[in-house]
Design an enzyme around this catalytic site. Structure first.
Site, short mmCIF file in Angstrom:
data_model
loop_
_atom_site.label_atom_id
_atom_site.label_comp_id
_atom_site.label_asym_id
_atom_site.label_seq_id
_atom_site.Cartn_x
_atom_site.Cartn_y
_atom_site.Cartn_z
N ASN A 205 0.84 -1.20 0.00
CA ASN A 205 0.00 0.00 0.00
C ASN A 205 0.87 1.25 0.00
O ASN A 205 1.96 1.27 0.56
CB ASN A 205 -1.00 -0.02 1.16
N THR B 148 1.70 3.72 3.49
CA THR B 148 2.75 3.32 4.42
C THR B 148 4.13 3.60 3.83
O THR B 148 5.09 3.89 4.55
CB THR B 148 2.59 1.84 4.80
N CYS C 224 -2.53 -6.51 -5.63
CA CYS C 224 -2.35 -7.91 -6.04
C CYS C 224 -3.67 -8.68 -5.94
O CYS C 224 -3.87 -9.67 -6.62
CB CYS C 224 -1.28 -8.57 -5.18
#
Ligand SMILES: [Zn+2]
Length: 343
Positions: free
Chosen positions: A118, A121, A185
């Site tokens: 992500n 982060t 994904c």
């Protein structure tokens, strides 16, 4: 030892080094395996998730028994590393990395390796790396493609690299992609060999850094794509921006943000509400198409509603809010949000 420049002194540096791997999915697994076998003395592994059966196609540190038992990835990875070399020090942290704990992790290490899925982060780690003066190796992969770049803005002085040639992530990509914009994904799938290549590339950069072979670093934005089998490098020389909010102005917006107020457990409803990291108008029709591989999603009363594997249900609002039903664990809800919607 025989490789030029990786003799006794470099091996000693590796043995005394400490690498932080954030995210123990496929990128993390490949990098952790290579760092451990290279003899990097201390590894801190951070991941909030557990091993699932669908991970085994690419996440090379885990086996069927880990998935069946639902072992946390950081713990399973630690077990595997200690089986490779019992002399290594490994810290497994089953935690959600946030502005509350990131500096503690980053402070202790020499290099950070990005094994994340992500964006937000990554920007948080970028802030922490620049603020605390650490090297950060970015890596990312989805579908059949991936990218990597070394982020040396925090260590440019120490490495003798001009600041303008050592951009941070925000010098190159100033803003986090909007929620729902990036593929994950879980929505786009991932080709095992592609993600292994990217993880290996990033591990190579980290090993060069830790061994003191800065001269061998690839200071470029590297990308590869196994659908058309193209690879490219874009030099980062001159990409450092003096007006960058992070490494230029040293305003660490992601460290300062209250990331942890995003989840609210909805009392008595076995559900958690997750707010988007940034307010955004969500294209629910587009999201519906992207989520088709995960379950049946329908538009109902202006919301996108669908069932996921297990007994989870996800409802997404046009403002990017979502309600995850079937759990009262904010960490589980946040993981589902990141996988389905992104960020
Ligand atoms: Zn910057």
């Amino acid at each position: 030892m025989i490789l030029p420049g990786f003799g006794v002194a470099a091996q000693a540096r590796l043995a005394g080094a400490h690498a932080l791997v954030v995210g123990c999915g496929a990128l993390g697994c490949t990098a952790i395996d290579l760092l451990a076998r290279a003899g990097v003395g201390t590894l801190t592994l951070v991941d909030r998730d557990v091993v699932e059966l669908t991970n085994l196609q690419r996440q090379s540190l885990y086996v069927d028994a880990d998935a069946r038992a639902g072992v946390p990835k950081a713990e399973a990875a630690k077990r595997r590393v200690q089986a490779i070399d019992p002399a290594l020090r490994v810290h497994a942290c089953v935690e959600h990395l946030s502005s509350d704990n990131v500096e503690e992790f980053v402070n202790d290490c020499e290099v950070i390796i990005d094994g994340l899925d992500n964006y937000r982060t990554r920007y948080l780690l970028n802030d922490a790396a620049v603020k605390l003066g650490k090297a950060f190796v970015h890596a990312g992969a989805v579908a059949m493609r991936g990218t990597s770049m070394p982020i040396l803005a925090g260590v440019a002085g120490a490495l003798g690299i001009p600041r303008s040639d050592a951009p941070c992530l925000r010098c190159v990509f100033p803003e986090v992609p909007a929620p729902g914009e990036g593929e994950t994904c879980d929505t786009a799938g991932v080709f095992g060999p592609a993600v292994a290549m990217v993880g290996a590339y990033a591990a190579g950069q980290a090993i060069k850094l830790l061994a003191g072979r800065v001269d061998l670093l690839d200071v470029s934005f590297w990308s590869m794509e196994l659908e058309t089998n193209r690879m490219s490098r874009m030099s980062l020389a001159g990409a450092g921006r003096a007006e960058c909010p992070c490494c230029g102005a040293r305003q660490f917006e992601f460290l300062d943000a209250e990331t942890d107020g995003r989840c609210t457990v909805l009392c008595g409803r076995n559900a958690v509400q997750v707010r988007p990291a940034a307010v955004a108008q969500m294209d629910l029709v587009r999201l519906q198409m992207r989520l088709a591989s995960l379950g049946t999603f329908v538009m109902a009363d202006g919301l996108l509603v669908g069932s996921l594997a297990g007994s989870m249900e996800l409802s997404v609002f046009p403002d990017g809010r979502a309600i995850v039903r079937g759990t009262t664990d904010p960490m589980v809800a946040q993981t589902i949000y990141d996988r389905c919607i992104g960020q």
